[in-house]
Design a protein around this motif. Structure first.
Motif, PDB file in Angstrom:
ATOM      1  N   GLY A  21       0.771  -1.251   0.000  1.00 11.51           N
ATOM      2  CA  GLY A  21       0.000   0.000   0.000  1.00 11.51           C
ATOM      3  C   GLY A  21       0.798   1.296   0.000  1.00 11.51           C
ATOM      4  N   GLY A  40      -2.441   7.457  -3.918  1.00 15.84           N
ATOM      5  CA  GLY A  40      -2.470   6.549  -2.775  1.00 15.84           C
ATOM      6  C   GLY A  40      -3.648   5.585  -2.752  1.00 15.84           C
ATOM      7  N   TRP A  41      -4.600   5.773  -3.657  1.00 14.49           N
ATOM      8  CA  TRP A  41      -5.792   4.919  -3.645  1.00 14.49           C
ATOM      9  C   TRP A  41      -5.663   3.882  -4.751  1.00 14.49           C
ATOM     10  CZ3 TRP A  41     -10.730   8.382  -2.554  1.00 14.49           C
ATOM     11  CH2 TRP A  41     -10.558   9.019  -1.316  1.00 14.49           C
ATOM     12  N   HIS A  42      -5.119   2.732  -4.413  1.00 16.50           N
ATOM     13  CA  HIS A  42      -4.853   1.687  -5.412  1.00 16.50           C
ATOM     14  C   HIS A  42      -4.846   0.321  -4.756  1.00 16.50           C
ATOM     15  CE1 HIS A  42      -0.766   1.090  -3.903  1.00 16.50           C
ATOM     16  NE2 HIS A  42      -0.593   2.403  -3.895  1.00 16.50           N
ATOM     17  N   CYS A  54      -6.881   1.594  -9.632  1.00 19.70           N
ATOM     18  CA  CYS A  54      -6.599   2.822  -8.889  1.00 19.70           C
ATOM     19  C   CYS A  54      -7.603   3.922  -9.201  1.00 19.70           C
ATOM     20  CB  CYS A  54      -5.182   3.314  -9.163  1.00 19.70           C
ATOM     21  SG  CYS A  54      -4.935   4.017 -10.792  1.00 19.70           S
ATOM     22  N   ILE A  55      -7.693   4.856  -8.286  1.00 21.91           N
ATOM     23  CA  ILE A  55      -8.539   6.038  -8.464  1.00 21.91           C
ATOM     24  C   ILE A  55      -7.655   7.209  -8.892  1.00 21.91           C
ATOM     25  CG2 ILE A  55     -10.136   7.644  -7.332  1.00 21.91           C
ATOM     26  CD1 ILE A  55     -11.322   4.903  -7.243  1.00 21.91           C
ATOM     27  N   HIS A 160       3.699   5.541   3.294  1.00 19.68           N
ATOM     28  CA  HIS A 160       2.278   5.193   3.256  1.00 19.68           C
ATOM     29  C   HIS A 160       1.491   6.363   3.817  1.00 19.68           C
ATOM     30  CE1 HIS A 160       3.255   0.851   2.546  1.00 19.68           C
ATOM     31  NE2 HIS A 160       4.428   1.359   2.902  1.00 19.68           N
ATOM     32  N   TYR A 161       0.687   6.992   2.967  1.00 17.64           N
ATOM     33  CA  TYR A 161       0.037   8.233   3.383  1.00 17.64           C
ATOM     34  C   TYR A 161      -1.153   7.970   4.294  1.00 17.64           C
ATOM     35  CZ  TYR A 161      -1.642  12.989   3.330  1.00 17.64           C
ATOM     36  OH  TYR A 161      -2.020  14.247   3.724  1.00 17.64           O
TER      37      TYR A 161
END
Lengths: 185, 185
Positions: A21, A40-42, A54-55, A160-161
Motif C-alpha cells: 500500500g 495513494g488509492w490503489h 486505482c482512483i 504510506h500516506y
C-alpha cells in the motif's frame, strides 16, 4: 538523488511491491507532454493477468493525459523521496514540467510511451485493461505489462500516506512463513 | 489479547486508517454463522460517501456469507495480532469457528449483522454499495456506514503483507504538513 538500476521483474510477483500500500508516483505522456502525480488509492486485483486498480481524480491534470493515452507508469518511491512526493502531490502539471521542477529523471519505458522515473526503485508499465468504471468512480483497471525492480534495497522504506500531511514509513519485517500454506505464499 | 475500547469516528476521516494499506480482517455473518478472513487487496474510493473497494476471492468461504448478506465489517489489526492474521489467512471457515479457534471476541455492530472484532483497534461497518463488478473481478464496492476507532495507539503498528509470508510493520512517521495545501490534507 540516487537513481536505481532496475531489472526485469516477473509480473506475477509485483504484489510484493504494491500490496503493502505505498504511495506511488504515476507518470504519464500524451502528445509530447509528460506529467507526474502522487497517488495513494490503489490495489492489486489479479495475479495473472497482473491487474491493478486505482482512483485518479478527474480534478488532476494527469487524468486527461492518462485517459487519452490509456497508459501510464506506476513508480514506487522510498522515504528519501518523501519531500518530492509531497510537493508533486501539492502542485499541478498544468503549470510546470514536474520532471524538471523536481529534479527527477525520465527513463524510456519498454512498451508504453510514459517514462519510468529513474529515482524510484520499482516501475510498472500499465495499459488500460477496463475503463468501464472511470466515468462513475474515476476508477481505472490496469494490466501491468512490464515490471522493472531494483534488486536492492531488499526491504525498501516505502511511504504510506495517512492524511494530515503524515506518512508512515515501512519499518520492521515480520516473517510468518511457517504459518503459510505453500500455495498461499 | 488486548481488546480495544473504540469510539465513534467520522466517516470522512477513515482514509487515515485504510489508505496506508494494512492487512485487514473482514468479519461476516449470514444465517447465524460468522466468519473472518484476512484481506490485503483493498483501497479507498471516495471520501463522501465513504466508499471502499476490495477483492474477495470466490474461493474464500467468506465470499458466500458476504455476498448473501451484502454486509461485512473491515477490522484493522496491529502487529500483536500478526500471528493470528496469518493463521486466519491460512485456514478455512468451512471447517471451524474462527472467533473461537483464534481467541477473538465478537462485539455487536451498530448497523450491520456482522460482528466487530474487539481485539482490532479500528472497525468499519460496510454495506454493499455496488455489486456490479463482483462477477467479473470478485470486486466489492462498499459504503462504510459506521466507523469505530480506538483513540490510542495514535500511531498503530499496522502490518502490510508483501508476499512470501512476510509483513512490513508501519514504522516511523514523517510529517510533511508544511508542503501541503490546506485543502489537500
Amino acid at each position: 538523488m540516487k537513481r536505481h538500476a532496475k531489472k526485469d521483474y516477473p509480473l506475477h510477483l509485483i504484489r510484493r511491491h504494491l500490496e503493502p500500500g505505498p504511495v506511488v508516483l504515476v507518470s504519464s505522456a500524451w502528445k509530447g507532454k509528460t506529467n507526474i502525480m502522487t497517488m495513494g488509492w490503489h490495489m492489486m486485483m489479479e495475479f495473472t493477468p497482473a491487474l491493478f486498480g486505482c482512483i485518479i481524480s478527474n480534478q488532476n491534470h494527469s487524468f486527461t493525459l492518462i485517459r487519452n493515452a490509456g497508459e501510464c507508469v506506476v513508480n514506487v518511491p522510498t522515504v528519501e523521496l518523501a519531500d518530492t512526493v509531497a510537493q508533486i502531490g501539492n502542485s499541478t502539471g498544468g503549470e510546470l514540467d514536474k520532471f524538471a521542477a523536481f529534479g527527477l529523471t525520465p527513463a524510456r519505458a519498454a512498451i508504453v510511451e510514459a517514462p519510468l522515473i529513474a529515482e524510484c526503485y520499482a516501475s510498472f508499465e500499465c495499459r488500460l485493461y477496463d475503463g468501464s468504471q472511470i466515468e462513475k468512480y474515476n476508477f481505472f483497471i490496469w494490466e501491468v505489462v512490464k515490471a522493472h525492480v531494483a534488486p536492492t534495497p531488499k526491504y525498501p522504506r516505502t511511504i504510506h500516506y495517512k492524511g494530515e500531511g503524515e506518512f508512515r514509513v515501512a519499518g520492521d519485517t515480520v516473517s510468518l512463513r511457517k504459518r503459510f500454506r505453500a500455495d498461499y505464499l
